[in-house]
Write a protein that holds these residues in place. Sequence first.
Motif, PDB file in Angstrom:
ATOM      1  N   ARG A 237       6.203  30.987 -21.134  1.00  0.00           N
ATOM      2  CA  ARG A 237       6.491  31.739 -19.905  1.00  0.00           C
ATOM      3  C   ARG A 237       7.522  32.833 -20.179  1.00  0.00           C
ATOM      4  O   ARG A 237       7.360  33.980 -19.759  1.00  0.00           O
ATOM      5  CB  ARG A 237       6.994  30.779 -18.834  1.00  0.00           C
TER       6      ARG A 237
ATOM      7  N   HIS B 109       0.194  30.399  -4.410  1.00  0.00           N
ATOM      8  CA  HIS B 109      -0.089  29.403  -5.442  1.00  0.00           C
ATOM      9  C   HIS B 109      -1.495  28.821  -5.259  1.00  0.00           C
ATOM     10  O   HIS B 109      -1.971  28.658  -4.138  1.00  0.00           O
ATOM     11  CB  HIS B 109       0.939  28.270  -5.395  1.00  0.00           C
TER      12      HIS B 109
ATOM     13  N   GLU C 207       0.169  27.550 -13.365  1.00  0.00           N
ATOM     14  CA  GLU C 207      -1.090  27.411 -12.631  1.00  0.00           C
ATOM     15  C   GLU C 207      -1.781  26.126 -13.092  1.00  0.00           C
ATOM     16  O   GLU C 207      -2.222  26.040 -14.237  1.00  0.00           O
ATOM     17  CB  GLU C 207      -1.988  28.627 -12.861  1.00  0.00           C
TER      18      GLU C 207
ATOM     19  N   ASP D  49       6.229  27.843 -11.559  1.00  0.00           N
ATOM     20  CA  ASP D  49       5.335  29.007 -11.576  1.00  0.00           C
ATOM     21  C   ASP D  49       4.255  28.884 -12.653  1.00  0.00           C
ATOM     22  O   ASP D  49       3.916  29.859 -13.327  1.00  0.00           O
ATOM     23  CB  ASP D  49       6.129  30.303 -11.758  1.00  0.00           C
TER      24      ASP D  49
ATOM     25  N   THR E 155       1.555  34.852 -19.814  1.00  0.00           N
ATOM     26  CA  THR E 155       1.312  34.395 -18.455  1.00  0.00           C
ATOM     27  C   THR E 155       0.000  34.952 -17.889  1.00  0.00           C
ATOM     28  O   THR E 155      -0.475  35.991 -18.343  1.00  0.00           O
ATOM     29  CB  THR E 155       2.482  34.824 -17.554  1.00  0.00           C
ATOM     30  N   PRO E 156      -0.589  34.263 -16.892  1.00  0.00           N
ATOM     31  CA  PRO E 156      -0.083  33.023 -16.319  1.00  0.00           C
ATOM     32  C   PRO E 156      -0.231  31.845 -17.289  1.00  0.00           C
ATOM     33  O   PRO E 156      -1.253  31.729 -17.963  1.00  0.00           O
ATOM     34  CB  PRO E 156      -0.965  32.812 -15.086  1.00  0.00           C
TER      35      PRO E 156
END
Length: 330
Positions: free
Chosen positions: A149, A243, A184, A182, A154-155
Amino acid sequence: MLIDTFGRVATDLRVSLTDRCNLRCTYCMPEEGLQWLAKPDLLTDDEIVRLIRIAVTELGIEEVRFTGGEPLLRPGIVGIVERVAALEPRPKMSLTTNGIGLKRTATALKAAGLDRVNVSLDTLRPDVFKTLTRRDRHQGVLDGMAAAREAGLTPVKVNAVLMPGLNDDEAPDLLAWAIENDYELRFIEQMPLDAQHGWKRDGMITAGDILQSLRTRFTLTEEGQEERGSAPAERWIVDGSHHTVGVIASVTRPFCRACDRTRLTADGQVRTCLFATEETDLRAALRAEDSSDDEVARLWKLAMWGKKAGSGLDDPTFLQPARPMSAIGG
């Protein structure tokens, strides 16, 4: 173009860089490990890059995912990524990993051109992680994800498999943790790709089970097929926020009609599907004295032309592939 008789076009290439792994996940391989491929059987770095070049410049591949085994065990991985990033057109590049080596490699991989990572993490409990993987490396995975990250890979997507009696109660906790960090999150139904051939349909945690568990704490709104496209994960918006959470229901809700993938094993075999029982040997064509890109491309096209309509999981005659997930590349 890699087209099959059902009109599907493969634009996503999964490349296994090694069959080796530094974990021993119960749903993948036995505790003692497997008989690894001999080094002469593995594709060299040059051969991997050549195959990807052919796929990208001649066969219409737009995305490349590096897999394993555990791809970060491949010594030349940073160089491979850098060389693929230099191709024209440049494909999108991602990596599926158990995360243990990311703290050491994330910055170099980003600099080489890698776009993002998928990290496997099935539990937030170190003791359950040790039971599932037979290794005490939980913190190493968490540190690797944080490094990815911070490096901008990212993601960061997290892949989780729920197993009955071990972590089947963790779906809401995993989602809350992923949102907080944060990441996924995507849950994956356990598939019949274990080396032990111990998978049983009636013992698996299904997509329906997962969603029911998540809804005890979250409001989920289905994102819809238009947004999904050919992606394997059905996605839900969480509590009306930005999200999302995904579920890859390979067993109970197959997505074969939209499949756009072709797969290359670490020893140079083309697989049309994770559950295929046949392979096409490109390594021999690469190593032939009169080797040509045109011949390799012809063999690849022919292999994909014969892709079956579906995985066959619902067919009573379904046979589990002889090669386990670590050899196929996820």
